[in-house]
Design a protein around this motif. Structure first.
Motif, PDB file in Angstrom:
ATOM      1  N   PHE A   1       0.876  -1.173   0.000  1.00  0.00           N
ATOM      2  CA  PHE A   1       0.000   0.000   0.000  1.00  0.00           C
ATOM      3  C   PHE A   1       0.915   1.226   0.000  1.00  0.00           C
ATOM      4  CE2 PHE A   1      -2.771   3.303   1.419  1.00  0.00           C
ATOM      5  CZ  PHE A   1      -4.079   2.894   1.176  1.00  0.00           C
ATOM      6  N   ILE A   2       0.691   2.136  -0.946  1.00  0.00           N
ATOM      7  CA  ILE A   2       1.569   3.299  -1.087  1.00  0.00           C
ATOM      8  C   ILE A   2       0.758   4.577  -0.890  1.00  0.00           C
ATOM      9  CG2 ILE A   2       3.111   4.571  -2.631  1.00  0.00           C
ATOM     10  CD1 ILE A   2       3.768   1.962  -4.021  1.00  0.00           C
ATOM     11  N   THR A   3       1.250   5.449  -0.019  1.00  0.00           N
ATOM     12  CA  THR A   3       0.633   6.754   0.210  1.00  0.00           C
ATOM     13  C   THR A   3       1.556   7.838  -0.334  1.00  0.00           C
ATOM     14  OG1 THR A   3      -0.442   5.942   2.218  1.00  0.00           O
ATOM     15  CG2 THR A   3      -0.302   8.318   1.946  1.00  0.00           C
ATOM     16  N   LEU A   4       0.984   8.758  -1.113  1.00  0.00           N
ATOM     17  CA  LEU A   4       1.752   9.852  -1.727  1.00  0.00           C
ATOM     18  C   LEU A   4       1.223  11.170  -1.185  1.00  0.00           C
ATOM     19  CD1 LEU A   4       0.832   7.853  -4.616  1.00  0.00           C
ATOM     20  CD2 LEU A   4       3.190   8.623  -4.822  1.00  0.00           C
ATOM     21  N   ASP A   5       2.084  11.906  -0.472  1.00  0.00           N
ATOM     22  CA  ASP A   5       1.687  13.146   0.185  1.00  0.00           C
ATOM     23  C   ASP A   5       2.562  14.299  -0.305  1.00  0.00           C
ATOM     24  OD1 ASP A   5       0.697  15.084   1.866  1.00  0.00           O
ATOM     25  OD2 ASP A   5       1.643  14.281   3.683  1.00  0.00           O
ATOM     26  N   ASN A   6       2.015  15.093  -1.232  1.00  0.00           N
ATOM     27  CA  ASN A   6       2.750  16.226  -1.806  1.00  0.00           C
ATOM     28  C   ASN A   6       4.137  15.822  -2.314  1.00  0.00           C
ATOM     29  OD1 ASN A   6       0.855  18.310  -1.654  1.00  0.00           O
ATOM     30  ND2 ASN A   6       1.349  18.724   0.488  1.00  0.00           N
ATOM     31  N   VAL A   7       4.177  14.753  -3.074  1.00  0.00           N
ATOM     32  CA  VAL A   7       5.426  14.261  -3.633  1.00  0.00           C
ATOM     33  C   VAL A   7       5.804  15.119  -4.836  1.00  0.00           C
ATOM     34  CG1 VAL A   7       6.616  12.278  -4.639  1.00  0.00           C
ATOM     35  CG2 VAL A   7       4.893  11.933  -2.847  1.00  0.00           C
ATOM     36  N   LYS A   8       7.008  15.678  -4.824  1.00  0.00           N
ATOM     37  CA  LYS A   8       7.473  16.519  -5.926  1.00  0.00           C
ATOM     38  C   LYS A   8       8.148  15.641  -6.978  1.00  0.00           C
ATOM     39  CE  LYS A   8       9.238  20.565  -5.251  1.00  0.00           C
ATOM     40  NZ  LYS A   8      10.120  21.693  -4.821  1.00  0.00           N
ATOM     41  N   VAL A   9       7.582  15.667  -8.176  1.00  0.00           N
ATOM     42  CA  VAL A   9       8.126  14.872  -9.279  1.00  0.00           C
ATOM     43  C   VAL A   9       8.501  15.826 -10.401  1.00  0.00           C
ATOM     44  CG1 VAL A   9       7.672  13.041 -10.950  1.00  0.00           C
ATOM     45  CG2 VAL A   9       6.636  12.929  -8.665  1.00  0.00           C
ATOM     46  N   PRO A  10       9.754  15.808 -10.855  1.00  0.00           N
ATOM     47  CA  PRO A  10      10.143  16.714 -11.948  1.00  0.00           C
ATOM     48  C   PRO A  10       9.222  16.550 -13.160  1.00  0.00           C
ATOM     49  CG  PRO A  10      12.079  15.683 -10.993  1.00  0.00           C
ATOM     50  CD  PRO A  10      10.897  14.998 -10.377  1.00  0.00           C
ATOM     51  N   ALA A  11       8.854  17.656 -13.777  1.00  0.00           N
ATOM     52  CA  ALA A  11       7.958  17.605 -14.940  1.00  0.00           C
ATOM     53  C   ALA A  11       8.554  16.778 -16.073  1.00  0.00           C
ATOM     54  CB  ALA A  11       7.654  19.024 -15.419  1.00  0.00           C
ATOM     55  N   GLY A  12       9.877  16.742 -16.129  1.00  0.00           N
ATOM     56  CA  GLY A  12      10.543  15.954 -17.160  1.00  0.00           C
ATOM     57  C   GLY A  12      10.363  14.459 -16.997  1.00  0.00           C
ATOM     58  N   ASN A  13       9.795  14.019 -15.856  1.00  0.00           N
ATOM     59  CA  ASN A  13       9.566  12.596 -15.611  1.00  0.00           C
ATOM     60  C   ASN A  13       8.247  12.116 -16.194  1.00  0.00           C
ATOM     61  OD1 ASN A  13      11.874  12.969 -14.063  1.00  0.00           O
ATOM     62  ND2 ASN A  13      11.195  11.578 -12.443  1.00  0.00           N
ATOM     63  N   LEU A  14       7.543  12.982 -16.890  1.00  0.00           N
ATOM     64  CA  LEU A  14       6.321  12.575 -17.568  1.00  0.00           C
ATOM     65  C   LEU A  14       6.670  11.516 -18.615  1.00  0.00           C
ATOM     66  CD1 LEU A  14       3.232  13.150 -18.087  1.00  0.00           C
ATOM     67  CD2 LEU A  14       3.998  14.741 -19.861  1.00  0.00           C
ATOM     68  N   ILE A  15       5.919  10.418 -18.609  1.00  0.00           N
ATOM     69  CA  ILE A  15       6.130   9.348 -19.587  1.00  0.00           C
ATOM     70  C   ILE A  15       5.189   9.582 -20.768  1.00  0.00           C
ATOM     71  CG2 ILE A  15       5.992   6.863 -20.004  1.00  0.00           C
ATOM     72  CD1 ILE A  15       6.562   6.453 -17.006  1.00  0.00           C
ATOM     73  N   GLY A  16       5.770   9.913 -21.911  1.00  0.00           N
ATOM     74  CA  GLY A  16       4.940  10.208 -23.079  1.00  0.00           C
ATOM     75  C   GLY A  16       4.269  11.555 -22.951  1.00  0.00           C
ATOM     76  N   GLU A  17       2.991  11.599 -23.300  1.00  0.00           N
ATOM     77  CA  GLU A  17       2.242  12.844 -23.286  1.00  0.00           C
ATOM     78  C   GLU A  17       1.178  12.832 -22.196  1.00  0.00           C
ATOM     79  OE1 GLU A  17       0.759  14.048 -27.158  1.00  0.00           O
ATOM     80  OE2 GLU A  17       2.189  12.702 -28.126  1.00  0.00           O
ATOM     81  N   GLU A  18       0.862  14.012 -21.699  1.00  0.00           N
ATOM     82  CA  GLU A  18      -0.247  14.122 -20.739  1.00  0.00           C
ATOM     83  C   GLU A  18      -1.534  13.639 -21.391  1.00  0.00           C
ATOM     84  OE1 GLU A  18      -1.265  17.617 -18.661  1.00  0.00           O
ATOM     85  OE2 GLU A  18       0.640  17.780 -17.562  1.00  0.00           O
ATOM     86  N   GLY A  19      -2.337  12.945 -20.589  1.00  0.00           N
ATOM     87  CA  GLY A  19      -3.639  12.489 -21.055  1.00  0.00           C
ATOM     88  C   GLY A  19      -3.619  11.208 -21.867  1.00  0.00           C
TER      89      GLY A  19
END
Length: 426
Positions: free
Chosen positions: A241-259
């Motif tokens: 079980f993973i909880t994510l609380d205001n995790v900052k992820v560089p925008a460059g880590n997007l895989i492919g395109e948004e959506g």
């Protein structure tokens, strides 16, 4: 293959037919050599330790991935996109194909249930979106280390309120300058406690499938909490079980395109279903093999179990289903070998996984009936069957539940029939 080399257990039905001298159109000398390599590795590095890992509730050692690669056993699957990343010395002449992967998955499962080297399968499911949609920057962060067995990556999709209904995930990623701020929960994430990275499904847009994107996330980032969840079969791999609380992820880590994350995941799911089906087939065959040998040596009412007609019926039904599933796995693997596009494989892979989990459920039940009381305890002659019985639901639910996959296959067939009917009226 005019005549297959004898390999492994020659008791009828206890190995795939091509192991027992029957010719097959699918396997070559390269596959035969790879099969021996995989079994030798499992016999040396897994079999002597598996029971201890399970009994102690331990995670198998991460160094096992390094030893696997050293033995020539790939650490992140053998999908088309991953081929070029492996060291040249472990790639056979002509390259790996889908049947090398089928052999590898089958041989690992032959070691027994419990998730030993299970992260290799998860790597093979979490890495493809990075490979076919990720930028070079994203690929360079993770691919080579996973291939080399130094790091791992998990696929983080499901949530407390969204399992098979992927389009309903709620975890959000909100753009904030050069970062995304990620919040939410992920549940049933296999290998999350072993993963260095997550292929994370998040909502960057509105409701539904078109609002979903994928991010590559460092699993050691501030704000991420991972805990192992006790399961029906508490394996030496693990569910988290993973909880994510205001995790900052560089925008460059997007895989492919948004959506477009939903599209990437749907393509990826077909391969995941084949991975599950291959393991379920070997588990089913193990149920049969254990039952057959027990029925020959165990005596009840003055004669061997195998002399009772009902027991013979159970054995025959188990083997009938196992062989049909093996044939179906090979048929689907052949489609992948021939580079049939993933978008054409949805119905076949959906039905394959359902066939696999239903076969495994039947075989586990019948094996338990043959072993009787010995299948109820975690020791003695039926302990492997007892373990296998607890593994069944882990084939029937993850990767798309039976009900969802049957509906998917039916809807695809109906859509095709509707199109053909419309064409016939033109």
């Amino acid at each position: 293959m005019a005549h297959a080399e004898l390999f492994g257990d020659q008791t009828p039905g206890c190995e795939p037919r091509w192991y027992q001298g029957y010719p097959s159109p699918y396997y070559t000398a390269s596959h035969t050599s790879f099969r021996a390599k995989c079994r030798a590795f499992c016999d040396k590095e897994i079999q002597p330790y598996l029971e201890g890992w399970l009994d102690r509730g331990e995670v198998y050692p991460a160094s096992l991935h390094l030893r696997a690669l050293a033995a020539g056993v790939p650490t992140a699957g053998l999908s088309r996109d991953v081929q070029s990343w492996y060291p040249a010395e472990i790639v056979p002449e002509g390259g790996f194909d889908a049947f090398h992967e089928l052999i590898m998955l089958d041989e690992i499962a032959a070691s027994g249930p419990g998730g030993q080297l299970g992260q290799m399968g998860i790597n093979s499911m979490a890495l493809p979106p990075v490979l076919f949609a990720g930028s070079k920057q994203v690929q360079d962060m993770v691919v080579q280390d996973v291939i080399a067995g130094r790091k791992n990556i998990s696929l983080a999709i499901s949530e407390p309120s969204a399992g098979s209904d992927v389009a309903s995930i709620r975890a959000t990623a909100v753009r904030d300058g050069d970062f995304y701020l990620v919040n939410g929960q992920k549940k049933w994430i296999t290998g999350g406690h072993m993963a260095d990275f997550l292929t994370l499904a998040v909502r960057t847009g509105g409701a539904g499938a078109k609002g979903i994107s994928l991010l590559l996330v460092d699993n050691k980032s501030a704000g991420i909490d991972v805990r192992k969840m006790p399961t029906q079969f508490d394996t030496c791999h693990g569910t988290t079980f993973i909880t994510l609380d205001n995790v900052k992820v560089p925008a460059g880590n997007l895989i492919g395109e948004e959506g477009k994350g939903f599209k990437y995941l749907m393509i990826n799911f077909n391969h995941e279903r084949l991975v599950i089906a291959v393991a379920a087939c070997r588990f089913s065959r193990t149920c049969y093999a254990e039952s057959l040998k027990y029925a020959v040596r165990r005596k009840t009412f003055g004669k061997a179990l195998a002399e009772h007609q009902m027991i013979r019926w159970k054995l025959a039904e188990m083997l009938r289903l196992v062989e049909a599933l093996q044939d179906s796995n090979e048929r689907v693997a052949f489609q992948y070998k021939e580079a049939v596009p993933d978008e054409r494989m949805g119905s076949q892979c959906a039905l394959l996984k359902v066939m696999a989990s239903k076969t495994f459920e039947f075989c586990a039940r019948e094996a338990a009936q043959i072993f009787g009381g010995s299948s109820l305890v975690r020791e003695g002659p039926g302990k492997l069957v007892e373990r296998l019985y607890r593994e069944v639901r882990a084939s029937a639910i993850p990767g798309g539940s039976e009900e969802v996959l049957l509906d998917l296959a039916a809807r695809m067939s109906i859509a095709g029939a509707t199109q053909q009917l419309a064409k016939s009226k033109l």
